[in-house]
Design a protein around this motif. Structure first.
Motif, PDB file in Angstrom:
ATOM      1  N   GLN A  40       0.881  -1.444  -0.092  1.00  0.00           N
ATOM      2  CA  GLN A  40      -0.030   0.004   0.102  1.00  0.00           C
ATOM      3  C   GLN A  40       0.864   1.269   0.090  1.00  0.00           C
ATOM      4  O   GLN A  40       0.456   2.313  -0.862  1.00  0.00           O
ATOM      5  CB  GLN A  40      -1.071   0.024   1.193  1.00  0.00           C
ATOM      6  CG  GLN A  40      -2.170  -0.983   0.974  1.00  0.00           C
ATOM      7  CD  GLN A  40      -3.214  -1.030   2.108  1.00  0.00           C
ATOM      8  OE1 GLN A  40      -3.067  -0.136   2.738  1.00  0.00           O
ATOM      9  NE2 GLN A  40      -4.239  -1.902   1.807  1.00  0.00           N
ATOM     10  N   ARG A  41       1.902   1.171   0.679  1.00  0.00           N
ATOM     11  CA  ARG A  41       2.863   2.168   0.637  1.00  0.00           C
ATOM     12  C   ARG A  41       3.377   2.630  -0.462  1.00  0.00           C
ATOM     13  O   ARG A  41       3.556   3.684  -1.229  1.00  0.00           O
ATOM     14  CB  ARG A  41       3.987   2.113   1.666  1.00  0.00           C
ATOM     15  CG  ARG A  41       3.624   2.481   2.902  1.00  0.00           C
ATOM     16  CD  ARG A  41       4.756   1.955   4.240  1.00  0.00           C
ATOM     17  NE  ARG A  41       4.438   2.308   5.524  1.00  0.00           N
ATOM     18  CZ  ARG A  41       4.806   2.103   6.456  1.00  0.00           C
ATOM     19  NH1 ARG A  41       5.992   1.157   6.422  1.00  0.00           N
ATOM     20  NH2 ARG A  41       4.294   2.222   7.822  1.00  0.00           N
ATOM     21  N   LEU A  42       3.710   1.600  -1.535  1.00  0.00           N
ATOM     22  CA  LEU A  42       4.208   1.586  -2.792  1.00  0.00           C
ATOM     23  C   LEU A  42       3.288   2.441  -3.640  1.00  0.00           C
ATOM     24  O   LEU A  42       3.381   3.333  -4.507  1.00  0.00           O
ATOM     25  CB  LEU A  42       4.682   0.247  -3.252  1.00  0.00           C
ATOM     26  CG  LEU A  42       4.859   0.332  -4.833  1.00  0.00           C
ATOM     27  CD1 LEU A  42       6.274   1.160  -5.037  1.00  0.00           C
ATOM     28  CD2 LEU A  42       5.113  -1.111  -5.307  1.00  0.00           C
ATOM     29  N   ILE A  43       1.927   1.804  -3.444  1.00  0.00           N
ATOM     30  CA  ILE A  43       0.892   2.508  -4.272  1.00  0.00           C
ATOM     31  C   ILE A  43       0.531   4.096  -3.895  1.00  0.00           C
ATOM     32  O   ILE A  43       0.410   4.959  -4.971  1.00  0.00           O
ATOM     33  CB  ILE A  43      -0.448   1.927  -4.140  1.00  0.00           C
ATOM     34  CG1 ILE A  43      -0.388   0.226  -4.792  1.00  0.00           C
ATOM     35  CG2 ILE A  43      -1.688   2.496  -4.899  1.00  0.00           C
ATOM     36  CD1 ILE A  43       0.185   0.210  -5.971  1.00  0.00           C
ATOM     37  N   LYS A  48       1.131  10.212  -4.762  1.00  0.00           N
ATOM     38  CA  LYS A  48       1.333  11.214  -3.880  1.00  0.00           C
ATOM     39  C   LYS A  48       1.014  12.761  -4.503  1.00  0.00           C
ATOM     40  O   LYS A  48       0.227  13.262  -3.822  1.00  0.00           O
ATOM     41  CB  LYS A  48       2.925  11.456  -3.525  1.00  0.00           C
ATOM     42  CG  LYS A  48       3.144  12.342  -2.544  1.00  0.00           C
ATOM     43  CD  LYS A  48       4.605  12.240  -2.231  1.00  0.00           C
ATOM     44  CE  LYS A  48       4.944  13.289  -0.912  1.00  0.00           C
ATOM     45  NZ  LYS A  48       6.382  13.355  -0.705  1.00  0.00           N
ATOM     46  N   ALA A  49       0.961  13.014  -5.768  1.00  0.00           N
ATOM     47  CA  ALA A  49       0.786  14.181  -6.145  1.00  0.00           C
ATOM     48  C   ALA A  49      -0.557  14.350  -6.278  1.00  0.00           C
ATOM     49  O   ALA A  49      -1.295  15.141  -6.137  1.00  0.00           O
ATOM     50  CB  ALA A  49       1.315  14.588  -7.628  1.00  0.00           C
ATOM     51  N   GLU A  50      -1.383  13.252  -6.723  1.00  0.00           N
ATOM     52  CA  GLU A  50      -2.661  13.304  -6.895  1.00  0.00           C
ATOM     53  C   GLU A  50      -3.583  13.427  -5.867  1.00  0.00           C
ATOM     54  O   GLU A  50      -4.427  13.974  -5.633  1.00  0.00           O
ATOM     55  CB  GLU A  50      -3.059  11.992  -7.725  1.00  0.00           C
ATOM     56  CG  GLU A  50      -4.707  11.829  -7.772  1.00  0.00           C
ATOM     57  CD  GLU A  50      -5.261  13.028  -9.027  1.00  0.00           C
ATOM     58  OE1 GLU A  50      -6.611  13.070  -8.847  1.00  0.00           O
ATOM     59  OE2 GLU A  50      -4.537  13.442  -9.775  1.00  0.00           O
ATOM     60  N   MET A  51      -2.898  12.633  -4.618  1.00  0.00           N
ATOM     61  CA  MET A  51      -3.566  12.491  -3.329  1.00  0.00           C
ATOM     62  C   MET A  51      -3.547  13.983  -2.637  1.00  0.00           C
ATOM     63  O   MET A  51      -4.223  14.515  -1.946  1.00  0.00           O
ATOM     64  CB  MET A  51      -2.884  11.634  -2.262  1.00  0.00           C
ATOM     65  CG  MET A  51      -3.179  10.126  -2.958  1.00  0.00           C
ATOM     66  SD  MET A  51      -4.424   9.334  -2.807  1.00  0.00           S
ATOM     67  CE  MET A  51      -4.819   9.321  -0.777  1.00  0.00           C
ATOM     68  N   ALA A  52      -2.415  15.002  -3.063  1.00  0.00           N
ATOM     69  CA  ALA A  52      -2.175  16.070  -2.356  1.00  0.00           C
ATOM     70  C   ALA A  52      -3.008  17.228  -3.180  1.00  0.00           C
ATOM     71  O   ALA A  52      -3.180  18.329  -2.608  1.00  0.00           O
ATOM     72  CB  ALA A  52      -0.761  16.493  -2.401  1.00  0.00           C
ATOM     73  N   HIS A  58      -9.324  11.597  -2.467  1.00  0.00           N
ATOM     74  CA  HIS A  58      -9.485  11.534  -1.001  1.00  0.00           C
ATOM     75  C   HIS A  58      -9.049  10.551  -0.148  1.00  0.00           C
ATOM     76  O   HIS A  58      -8.670  10.305   0.953  1.00  0.00           O
ATOM     77  CB  HIS A  58     -10.648  12.324  -0.742  1.00  0.00           C
ATOM     78  CG  HIS A  58     -11.045  12.623   0.885  1.00  0.00           C
ATOM     79  ND1 HIS A  58     -10.326  13.246   1.770  1.00  0.00           N
ATOM     80  CD2 HIS A  58     -11.888  11.689   1.668  1.00  0.00           C
ATOM     81  CE1 HIS A  58     -10.980  13.294   2.900  1.00  0.00           C
ATOM     82  NE2 HIS A  58     -11.641  12.204   2.877  1.00  0.00           N
ATOM     83  N   ALA A  59      -9.712   9.403  -0.747  1.00  0.00           N
ATOM     84  CA  ALA A  59      -9.472   8.153  -0.040  1.00  0.00           C
ATOM     85  C   ALA A  59      -9.323   6.865  -1.132  1.00  0.00           C
ATOM     86  O   ALA A  59     -10.015   6.887  -2.263  1.00  0.00           O
ATOM     87  CB  ALA A  59     -10.593   7.926   0.736  1.00  0.00           C
TER      88      ALA A  59
END
Length: 82
Positions: A40-43, A48-52, A58-59
């Motif tokens: 999960q950390r790899l994914i 990262k950019a899309e999540m920020a 968002h989830a």
């Protein structure tokens, strides 16, 4: 895309995006020998950019499998993951 299930959440009320919550199945040889957390950390590192991004993801609900692990899942369950 499961965003419609979460429109009532406070964190998404003022967000215009209709694509914020996802259920994703990832099958990769790279997961061999890795724990669920490492997978999960790899994914998450890849997204990262899309999540920020404001209005971005968002989830995520992640299912991470090696090809061998994926093959042992009954066919009926696979159709539920898409």
């Amino acid at each position: 895309n499961e965003s419609y299930k979460h429109r009532h959440h406070a964190a998404t009320r003022d967000v215009d995006s209709t694509e914020t919550h996802f259920r994703v199945t990832v099958v990769s040889e790279k997961f061999s020998g890795q724990s669920r957390i490492q997978r999960q950390r790899l994914i998450y590192s890849l997204l990262k950019a899309e999540m920020a991004m404001e209005g971005g993801i968002h989830a995520l609900t992640l299912v991470t499998k090696t090809p061998e692990e994926y093959e042992v899942v009954p066919v009926a369950s696979k159709s539920d993951e898409s």
